[in-house]
Write a protein that holds these residues in place. Sequence first.
Motif, PDB file in Angstrom:
ATOM      1  N   LEU A 125      -8.269   2.010  17.261  1.00  0.00           N
ATOM      2  CA  LEU A 125      -8.877   1.086  16.105  1.00  0.00           C
ATOM      3  C   LEU A 125     -10.714   1.273  15.678  1.00  0.00           C
ATOM      4  O   LEU A 125     -10.902   0.639  14.668  1.00  0.00           O
ATOM      5  CB  LEU A 125      -8.498  -0.469  16.111  1.00  0.00           C
ATOM      6  N   TRP A 126     -11.094   1.433  16.259  1.00  0.00           N
ATOM      7  CA  TRP A 126     -12.511   1.848  16.145  1.00  0.00           C
ATOM      8  C   TRP A 126     -12.625   2.613  15.365  1.00  0.00           C
ATOM      9  O   TRP A 126     -13.683   2.722  14.657  1.00  0.00           O
ATOM     10  CB  TRP A 126     -13.494   2.488  18.110  1.00  0.00           C
ATOM     11  N   LEU A 127     -11.971   3.634  15.554  1.00  0.00           N
ATOM     12  CA  LEU A 127     -12.321   5.109  14.288  1.00  0.00           C
ATOM     13  C   LEU A 127     -12.122   4.330  12.900  1.00  0.00           C
ATOM     14  O   LEU A 127     -12.999   4.562  12.272  1.00  0.00           O
ATOM     15  CB  LEU A 127     -11.379   6.285  14.892  1.00  0.00           C
ATOM     16  N   PRO A 128     -10.920   4.185  12.987  1.00  0.00           N
ATOM     17  CA  PRO A 128     -10.865   3.452  11.150  1.00  0.00           C
ATOM     18  C   PRO A 128     -11.680   2.131  10.741  1.00  0.00           C
ATOM     19  O   PRO A 128     -12.318   2.296   9.727  1.00  0.00           O
ATOM     20  CB  PRO A 128      -9.652   2.749  11.436  1.00  0.00           C
ATOM     21  N   GLY A 129     -12.334   1.719  11.898  1.00  0.00           N
ATOM     22  CA  GLY A 129     -13.060   0.089  11.814  1.00  0.00           C
ATOM     23  C   GLY A 129     -14.088   0.744  11.626  1.00  0.00           C
ATOM     24  O   GLY A 129     -14.840   0.406  10.563  1.00  0.00           O
ATOM     25  N   VAL A 130     -15.295   2.135  12.126  1.00  0.00           N
ATOM     26  CA  VAL A 130     -16.600   2.516  11.800  1.00  0.00           C
ATOM     27  C   VAL A 130     -16.267   3.111   9.896  1.00  0.00           C
ATOM     28  O   VAL A 130     -17.427   2.816   9.449  1.00  0.00           O
ATOM     29  CB  VAL A 130     -16.672   3.538  12.708  1.00  0.00           C
ATOM     30  N   MET A 131     -14.836   3.557   9.620  1.00  0.00           N
ATOM     31  CA  MET A 131     -15.110   4.624   9.129  1.00  0.00           C
ATOM     32  C   MET A 131     -14.425   3.185   7.210  1.00  0.00           C
ATOM     33  O   MET A 131     -15.339   3.084   6.275  1.00  0.00           O
ATOM     34  CB  MET A 131     -13.157   5.232   8.303  1.00  0.00           C
ATOM     35  N   ALA A 132     -14.576   1.392   7.868  1.00  0.00           N
ATOM     36  CA  ALA A 132     -14.103   0.858   7.118  1.00  0.00           C
ATOM     37  C   ALA A 132     -14.856  -0.406   7.306  1.00  0.00           C
ATOM     38  O   ALA A 132     -15.078  -0.648   5.767  1.00  0.00           O
ATOM     39  CB  ALA A 132     -12.411   0.495   7.132  1.00  0.00           C
ATOM     40  N   TRP A 152      -6.715   6.663   6.324  1.00  0.00           N
ATOM     41  CA  TRP A 152      -5.809   6.169   5.405  1.00  0.00           C
ATOM     42  C   TRP A 152      -5.999   4.935   5.247  1.00  0.00           C
ATOM     43  O   TRP A 152      -5.770   4.149   4.716  1.00  0.00           O
ATOM     44  CB  TRP A 152      -4.636   7.007   4.675  1.00  0.00           C
ATOM     45  N   LEU A 153      -6.068   4.331   6.938  1.00  0.00           N
ATOM     46  CA  LEU A 153      -5.860   2.965   7.193  1.00  0.00           C
ATOM     47  C   LEU A 153      -7.007   2.964   6.622  1.00  0.00           C
ATOM     48  O   LEU A 153      -7.127   1.812   6.643  1.00  0.00           O
ATOM     49  CB  LEU A 153      -5.727   3.091   8.965  1.00  0.00           C
ATOM     50  N   ALA A 154      -8.482   3.353   6.896  1.00  0.00           N
ATOM     51  CA  ALA A 154      -9.610   2.762   6.568  1.00  0.00           C
ATOM     52  C   ALA A 154      -9.208   2.710   5.204  1.00  0.00           C
ATOM     53  O   ALA A 154     -10.696   1.428   4.315  1.00  0.00           O
ATOM     54  CB  ALA A 154     -11.228   3.600   6.904  1.00  0.00           C
ATOM     55  N   LEU A 155      -9.513   3.466   4.564  1.00  0.00           N
ATOM     56  CA  LEU A 155      -9.243   3.641   3.006  1.00  0.00           C
ATOM     57  C   LEU A 155      -8.251   2.402   2.139  1.00  0.00           C
ATOM     58  O   LEU A 155      -9.160   1.975   1.426  1.00  0.00           O
ATOM     59  CB  LEU A 155      -8.972   5.265   1.771  1.00  0.00           C
ATOM     60  N   SER A 156      -7.330   2.374   2.846  1.00  0.00           N
ATOM     61  CA  SER A 156      -6.297   0.814   2.114  1.00  0.00           C
ATOM     62  C   SER A 156      -6.601  -0.142   2.500  1.00  0.00           C
ATOM     63  O   SER A 156      -7.042  -1.362   1.583  1.00  0.00           O
ATOM     64  CB  SER A 156      -5.208   1.562   3.193  1.00  0.00           C
ATOM     65  N   SER A 157      -7.569  -0.573   4.116  1.00  0.00           N
ATOM     66  CA  SER A 157      -8.471  -1.497   4.431  1.00  0.00           C
ATOM     67  C   SER A 157      -9.019  -2.088   3.543  1.00  0.00           C
ATOM     68  O   SER A 157      -9.448  -3.322   3.092  1.00  0.00           O
ATOM     69  CB  SER A 157      -8.701  -0.911   5.847  1.00  0.00           C
ATOM     70  N   VAL A 158     -10.146  -0.983   3.043  1.00  0.00           N
ATOM     71  CA  VAL A 158     -11.541  -1.117   1.822  1.00  0.00           C
ATOM     72  C   VAL A 158     -10.919  -1.352   0.909  1.00  0.00           C
ATOM     73  O   VAL A 158     -11.681  -2.413   0.027  1.00  0.00           O
ATOM     74  CB  VAL A 158     -12.297   0.246   1.835  1.00  0.00           C
ATOM     75  N   VAL A 159     -10.026  -0.748   0.061  1.00  0.00           N
ATOM     76  CA  VAL A 159      -9.627  -1.394  -0.984  1.00  0.00           C
ATOM     77  C   VAL A 159      -9.072  -2.895  -0.864  1.00  0.00           C
ATOM     78  O   VAL A 159      -9.659  -3.293  -1.976  1.00  0.00           O
ATOM     79  CB  VAL A 159      -7.949  -0.196  -1.140  1.00  0.00           C
ATOM     80  N   MET A 160      -8.157  -2.785   0.375  1.00  0.00           N
ATOM     81  CA  MET A 160      -7.543  -3.970   0.192  1.00  0.00           C
ATOM     82  C   MET A 160      -9.011  -5.491   0.535  1.00  0.00           C
ATOM     83  O   MET A 160      -8.514  -6.443  -0.842  1.00  0.00           O
ATOM     84  CB  MET A 160      -6.755  -4.634   1.204  1.00  0.00           C
ATOM     85  N   LEU A 166      -1.262   3.982  15.519  1.00  0.00           N
ATOM     86  CA  LEU A 166      -1.676   3.211  17.127  1.00  0.00           C
ATOM     87  C   LEU A 166      -0.389   3.779  17.511  1.00  0.00           C
ATOM     88  O   LEU A 166      -0.785   3.901  19.068  1.00  0.00           O
ATOM     89  CB  LEU A 166      -1.060   2.066  16.667  1.00  0.00           C
ATOM     90  N   GLU A 167       0.381   4.888  17.495  1.00  0.00           N
ATOM     91  CA  GLU A 167       1.789   5.106  17.390  1.00  0.00           C
ATOM     92  C   GLU A 167       1.282   6.130  17.573  1.00  0.00           C
ATOM     93  O   GLU A 167       1.773   7.148  19.026  1.00  0.00           O
ATOM     94  CB  GLU A 167       2.509   4.854  16.614  1.00  0.00           C
ATOM     95  N   LYS A 168       0.233   7.615  17.095  1.00  0.00           N
ATOM     96  CA  LYS A 168      -0.272   8.772  17.127  1.00  0.00           C
ATOM     97  C   LYS A 168      -1.704   8.858  16.598  1.00  0.00           C
ATOM     98  O   LYS A 168      -1.487   8.940  14.765  1.00  0.00           O
ATOM     99  CB  LYS A 168       1.373   9.255  16.424  1.00  0.00           C
ATOM    100  N   PRO A 169      -2.518   8.555  16.956  1.00  0.00           N
ATOM    101  CA  PRO A 169      -3.648   8.322  16.556  1.00  0.00           C
ATOM    102  C   PRO A 169      -3.616   9.716  16.201  1.00  0.00           C
ATOM    103  O   PRO A 169      -4.380  10.664  16.895  1.00  0.00           O
ATOM    104  CB  PRO A 169      -4.282   7.976  17.429  1.00  0.00           C
TER     105      PRO A 169
END
Length: 600
Positions: free
Chosen positions: A199-206, A162-170, A152-155
């Motif tokens: 956050l729509w972009l990592p959300g769509v991925m995750a 990496w945000l989507a991947l770590s969220s899915v792993v979690m 969110l600081e620098k999309p």
Amino acid sequence: MVFAQPSKTYRLWSVVLVLLLAAWARMIYVHSLPMNADEIWSIWQTLGTPLDVIRWTPSDWSFPYFMTIWGWKEIVGLTPEALRMLSVLISLLGGACLYTAVRHIWNHKTALMALVIYAGFGFSIFLGLLLRAYGILLMLVPIVLLLAWRYLEKPTFRRAFWLALSSVVMFFVHFTAALALVAIGVLVTVCFPRRVWRLWLPGVMAVPLPLAHIIVNWQFISTRTGTNALIALPPLPQALVESFCQFAGGGALLWLVVCTVATLLAFAALVRQPSVRLRAFALLAWIALILPMYLLHHRLGLFQDLRYLWWVMPGIVLWMAFGLAQLPAVGRGVAVVGLAALALYPGAAAAYQRDQFFSEITLNIHLRELQRYMLPGDVVVVDQNNICAPIEAWDYFHRVFFPNGLPYVGSYSDARRIWYVSTDWLQDPATREGVTAGRVAGKYFGPPACLFRLYEAPPDREGIRFENGLRLHGVEILSAPTYAGAIFHEGETLRARIWWSVDEVLTLDYSVNLFTATPDGSVENNAPPRPLEGPEQTSQWQPGRYYVEERELILPYPLVSGQYDLQLIVYQWWDGVRLDAPTADANKALLVGRFLVHSW
């Protein structure tokens, strides 16, 4: 006045020292903390091939964690202590990740305070020992939080990936991670209200994979929490206080004081520093997510089980860290020292194994004791009504302590020494009768629900009859036997167990001399019999039972190497007249054993 910022060296060593404290606070329990049924199941389902591990993993967990356990045990072995070190190491990584995330979002002083609280919070210590994947979840929370903050600081697409991947792993570690992701989402939404739409972009991925998993496994997941939903909850204020105390563990009252002080300092900072309000309110929003869990408990069943509320704890830790970080430098130093002491508070994590959700299994402790005391020829009888431990616990601990198996027999064994395992109030009468008939109860260990007790018959069931009706059933030298017999150092204490009975009630009392002849004279233990159970006076002994006593001989120092005879005399204490018996020598002394002494 402008204060210098702490140097990199200072920050590094302060983090290292707190991580060492965290390691200490966990490792003091590695050996003593009993395992629970969930931990044993986690290990048991890795006792196969990698393909088996994948097939046996339940739907609400992910196989990578169990594969990690499988690989770890292949390196360090199967003992609980070695396996628990995996959780300790993951917990320390989690602390390092927490410090990194908080330092980026806040500053060093808040991050260090969060790390100290994380090091000593009771539930954090417990999850840092538990052989379940909750420790990995605690490690992933600050990672996902930091990735979301940086995105969110620098999309950028890379940061979104990496945000989507770590969220899915979690999420696939355990389904309750969805609640932690919601908490992180609430925090970044409050702190980045104008950018959160990105956050729509990592959300769509995750989202697609976890959503599909929930739909497919909804019945299984709801079944896991359905029983908890039937448990009535106390009033909300009481429930919240009890939940905090459960998170805090040992020293909960002291942690309540810490939390109260931190809260007062945090609200004071909100008044003085408008710039910190968003992040403070975000932390309160994170913690406040526990309220829907309480209100919807009858549907979700997530409030009663502390494991399903693990994601609330990071919010509490961050809130207390934010408050205590407002102290002046001296105050923060005092707070760090005090929190370090709380981390080492006796029983900080032990109470969780006595919780209804984490019932302890002490079978490993008892089998280790059995391994210590069991002699060649001993057998084991397990009462059919015992509730000692699940069968998979027996299987696992057998592999640890008795890889070649235990000599299990029925209750009517002719073995001289039987270890009887039972639940004290559920013993099968026929089994107990078969074990105890003609045997004397000896060493025992374990609680009444899982009692291990040795029942021994004498070395010589027929025995040697003295002329007065006293019968000697053998003398045991209490030492681990070698192929050549018992062996001792010079100056060592020889302990012997003597078995007696009487054919009829004796009219007089007698004394016994147990001795060995050495080049420098005789070493003796000369006294009336002192049974472990029963009167010392032989005239009060009753036929039909055994009387067992133990005696000690302190061997001389120095003493030349060689084989020595252990002899026994029964005599009339009032005039010294010795009683005769078959196989006695001319001095009416019986040879009852031999032992070796080795010296330089």
